[in-house]
Design a protein around this motif. Structure first.
Motif, PDB file in Angstrom:
ATOM      1  N   LEU A 129       0.826  -1.257   0.146  1.00 25.15           N
ATOM      2  CA  LEU A 129       0.071   0.054   0.044  1.00 25.15           C
ATOM      3  C   LEU A 129       1.009   1.248   0.213  1.00 25.15           C
ATOM      4  CD1 LEU A 129      -2.934  -1.220   2.572  1.00 25.15           C
ATOM      5  CD2 LEU A 129      -2.967  -0.638  -0.187  1.00 25.15           C
ATOM      6  N   THR A 148      -7.761  -1.596  -2.903  1.00 25.18           N
ATOM      7  CA  THR A 148      -6.691  -1.233  -3.663  1.00 25.18           C
ATOM      8  C   THR A 148      -5.604  -2.439  -3.276  1.00 25.18           C
ATOM      9  OG1 THR A 148      -7.120   1.175  -2.958  1.00 25.18           O
ATOM     10  CG2 THR A 148      -4.734   0.299  -3.443  1.00 25.18           C
ATOM     11  N   SER A 176     -15.181  -0.313  -9.562  1.00 24.44           N
ATOM     12  CA  SER A 176     -14.571   0.739  -9.872  1.00 24.44           C
ATOM     13  C   SER A 176     -15.285   1.999  -9.162  1.00 24.44           C
ATOM     14  CB  SER A 176     -14.601   0.955 -11.605  1.00 24.44           C
ATOM     15  OG  SER A 176     -15.854   1.470 -12.011  1.00 24.44           O
ATOM     16  N   ILE A 177     -16.680   2.146  -9.159  1.00 20.91           N
ATOM     17  CA  ILE A 177     -17.163   3.447  -8.540  1.00 20.91           C
ATOM     18  C   ILE A 177     -16.966   3.386  -7.168  1.00 20.91           C
ATOM     19  CG2 ILE A 177     -19.385   4.412  -8.204  1.00 20.91           C
ATOM     20  CD1 ILE A 177     -18.419   4.702 -10.932  1.00 20.91           C
ATOM     21  N   HIS A 206     -14.684   1.876  -5.575  1.00 30.33           N
ATOM     22  CA  HIS A 206     -13.162   1.961  -5.183  1.00 30.33           C
ATOM     23  C   HIS A 206     -12.798   3.191  -5.255  1.00 30.33           C
ATOM     24  CE1 HIS A 206      -8.742   0.618  -6.274  1.00 30.33           C
ATOM     25  NE2 HIS A 206      -8.927   0.883  -4.982  1.00 30.33           N
ATOM     26  N   THR A 207     -13.173   3.734  -6.310  1.00 33.08           N
ATOM     27  CA  THR A 207     -12.787   5.257  -6.725  1.00 33.08           C
ATOM     28  C   THR A 207     -13.087   5.996  -5.554  1.00 33.08           C
ATOM     29  OG1 THR A 207     -12.733   4.838  -9.184  1.00 33.08           O
ATOM     30  CG2 THR A 207     -12.885   7.168  -8.352  1.00 33.08           C
ATOM     31  N   HIS A 208     -14.494   5.922  -5.182  1.00 35.67           N
ATOM     32  CA  HIS A 208     -15.206   6.982  -4.104  1.00 35.67           C
ATOM     33  C   HIS A 208     -14.237   6.707  -2.892  1.00 35.67           C
ATOM     34  CE1 HIS A 208     -17.736   8.623  -1.292  1.00 35.67           C
ATOM     35  NE2 HIS A 208     -18.225   7.670  -0.849  1.00 35.67           N
ATOM     36  N   SER A 234     -11.211   5.397  -2.632  1.00 35.92           N
ATOM     37  CA  SER A 234      -9.988   6.063  -2.655  1.00 35.92           C
ATOM     38  C   SER A 234      -9.830   7.569  -2.295  1.00 35.92           C
ATOM     39  CB  SER A 234      -9.291   6.003  -3.977  1.00 35.92           C
ATOM     40  OG  SER A 234      -8.970   4.483  -4.000  1.00 35.92           O
ATOM     41  N   ASN A 235     -10.899   8.247  -3.110  1.00 36.31           N
ATOM     42  CA  ASN A 235     -10.992   9.791  -2.746  1.00 36.31           C
ATOM     43  C   ASN A 235     -11.142  10.087  -1.267  1.00 36.31           C
ATOM     44  OD1 ASN A 235     -10.974  10.171  -5.607  1.00 36.31           O
ATOM     45  ND2 ASN A 235     -13.081  10.287  -6.018  1.00 36.31           N
ATOM     46  N   ARG A 249      -9.973  13.765  -0.476  1.00 37.73           N
ATOM     47  CA  ARG A 249     -10.321  14.622  -1.713  1.00 37.73           C
ATOM     48  C   ARG A 249     -11.678  15.132  -1.445  1.00 37.73           C
ATOM     49  NH1 ARG A 249      -8.727  10.380  -5.087  1.00 37.73           N
ATOM     50  NH2 ARG A 249      -6.222  10.697  -5.366  1.00 37.73           N
ATOM     51  N   TYR A 250     -12.626  14.827  -0.754  1.00 43.19           N
ATOM     52  CA  TYR A 250     -13.831  15.283   0.053  1.00 43.19           C
ATOM     53  C   TYR A 250     -14.143  14.595   1.152  1.00 43.19           C
ATOM     54  CZ  TYR A 250     -15.341  11.571  -3.342  1.00 43.19           C
ATOM     55  OH  TYR A 250     -15.533  10.454  -4.232  1.00 43.19           O
TER      56      TYR A 250
END
Lengths: 192, 192, 192, 192
Positions: free
Chosen positions: D21, D105, D158-159, D161-163, D165-166, D171-172
């Motif tokens: 990681l 991840t 993907s959605i 995971h991306t969320h 990760s953000n 990021r928010y």
DNA sequence: TATGAATGAGTGTTCATTCAT
DNA sequence: AATGAATGAACACTCATTCAT
């Protein structure tokens, strides 16, 4: 202007000297030299047969410069008493070393590259060498101590070299000690 | 037999020292060292973090040996007159250098690896250094010349080192010159 | 023939891409790359400063190719309604991905080399990025869902990438699903 | 306390996960793992046959954890309507991903080690896989789009995971978007 | 169970040198 | 005179793996 006039050969030698003085003799590589001069790496081989010859040439150039600055006639002039001639010799090494503060360091560094501690200057063992002759005569005349010539020369060089390095490193000001001070130490050591 | 008892670490350090003395400090490579010891190259890294630490350790080992052989008490003993203590100091360097003829050369070579000629021995600038203190006192007491301590030390080391190297190279016999001869030159140079 | 015309630089990059695609990014080594190209290993360093720059260049080359194939004007043309522009965008990614079936995989693999999953495409966080601008406008205009732009982009890329990978792996025929089918899923997900 | 109870095996796996990681999968080495755990390097081989098995075990452990947290009964309960079951599925992935922000991840990184983009989760091609069965039924029942199951799954992963990760990258804020928001995008994309 | 010593193969990188142009 | 391309050998260093203890 001077730079413009300089031959590539000289520029390459300068680069070698600079690298040795800043990063040690092991750091010299044709790559770095060429980069510093701004020429192609292979170009180095147009002017020097190989790396060893290049480094040797730097050494020789330095020696030649010393010899050029040295007034050999003064040292061989039989009409001048030996102690005076030795004093001239010491003064000449001193003056040269101050004028070219990196010169002795450079020579010493190149010598160390190959291993074994060689004589500090070429010709120490060469009986034709002017300085060797002068010191040999001085020993025979009972003017200086009956010790190997190389010891006397080592005395001269190491003291002056250390002094110059100290100045170079800013450890004290040049005005702090005169030539007379340095000379006194050397001559006291040598003289019988 | 001795070899058998020696730890790998020591063997490796010995190999480094040998290579430096025969081929110069630039010739040291983990490959050569390992080959000389008879181990795999990667094995070097079991005992030393990297090449620099290996070389440093050789340097430190040499210093430690000198320190171990040196009688510091003699040099700091205030009941002994300063000139006598300086003589002891010179004698100790002389004896050590004769007993370990490569030691000073080794130290000098390692120093030269990195560029710039540093002081020959560590602690030259360290005011706590016993020798520096001794010489500083000697200057203040008007016993030796008022010149940088590094010059006095350089005198001691360069003369003894050159002498030892000469002996090592077989340029003359050890019996040709006594300690007294060498000492005389050094002390005459130093003393006021 | 094409190979003959290709510069070494390109050949090396091709080799890197091939290795990454067949054995993963961790398998890239200058040795393997050189062997695949048929040159000496050291030769790689004639064209790339180091391995990282080599891999970066492969990444940049891929990005450049995508950018070159993309009609940015269509995406910024304010006279075209936003949904239509988004459709163009999706279509362009789709067409490119089908035409260069390994491209997205390659980019993803290189990204994963360094750790942490970064955005799939550069400029996701760059507000000047054309696509980011388009999607941001779309959100403000209430055309697509009020969710992070990165989620919308991830939707586009992951669906198309998975589809292309499936085709590449022969999991089903390209004729089995039309662009309209894929587009429908993506658009349904995005749109408000 | 928990640490004390942990078996060495677990500690080693944790170290591997941490290294992946922070530094990417290529950075995993038995040396680093052992150092991180505080054991001898060779010790790793007491618990894992080789490096590959070690990494595989980390992968399997992650999968097992996901499976353990997943309520499979809910997904196979025929009395619950398919859309509801899919919603449960998405919610479970979502909850798990938020609770274990690095898990997805980690899995993706390990996959990428070997090259080729494999399915994001094991069993995507396994017809016995509960999720595959659920989605296949959903397609047959005309509830979700007639697209490859892998596309639907890719959408979910993907959605989310991306969320995640953000969120992980700050990021928010997590409070900025609810599960309902994320779910809406996914479900709108899937549903017919 | 645990370790340290050992190693051969591999890594990226730099080097001195050559050669065709 | 000058270059760029090429290369094989060397370099420091890391690796996965084995084994005796």
């Amino acid at each position: 202007m001077k730079k413009k006039d300089m031959s590539k050969q000289t520029k390459i030698q300068d680069a070698v000297a600079a690298i040795i003085l800043t990063s040690g003799p092991a750091a010299v590589s044709t790559t770095k030299v060429a980069k510093q001069v701004g020429i192609a790496q292979s170009n180095v081989y147009l002017y020097f047969k190989n790396k060893q010859e290049l480094i040797d040439s730097v050494y020789q150039r330095e020696i030649a410069q010393i010899m050029g600055t040295t007034n050999l006639q003064l040292l061989t002039d039989q009409t001048i008493p030996i102690p005076k001639r030795i004093q001239y010799y010491i003064q000449q090494v001193y003056d040269y070393s101050l004028a070219h503060p990196d010169s002795l360091t450079l020579l010493q560094q190149i010598k160390s590259l190959k291993g074994q501690d060689l004589e500090l200057l070429p010709g120490v063992n060469d009986p034709n060498n002017v300085v060797v002759q002068l010191l040999t005569s001085a020993i025979q005349a009972g003017v200086i101590k009956n010790l190997p010539v190389s010891l006397h020369m080592s005395l001269v060089f190491s003291i002056i070299h250390t002094h110059t390095s100290n100045l170079n490193a800013g450890r004290y000001l040049a005005s702090a000690y005169s030539f007379a001070d340095i000379y006194q130490l050397i001559w006291d050591g040598m003289k019988k």
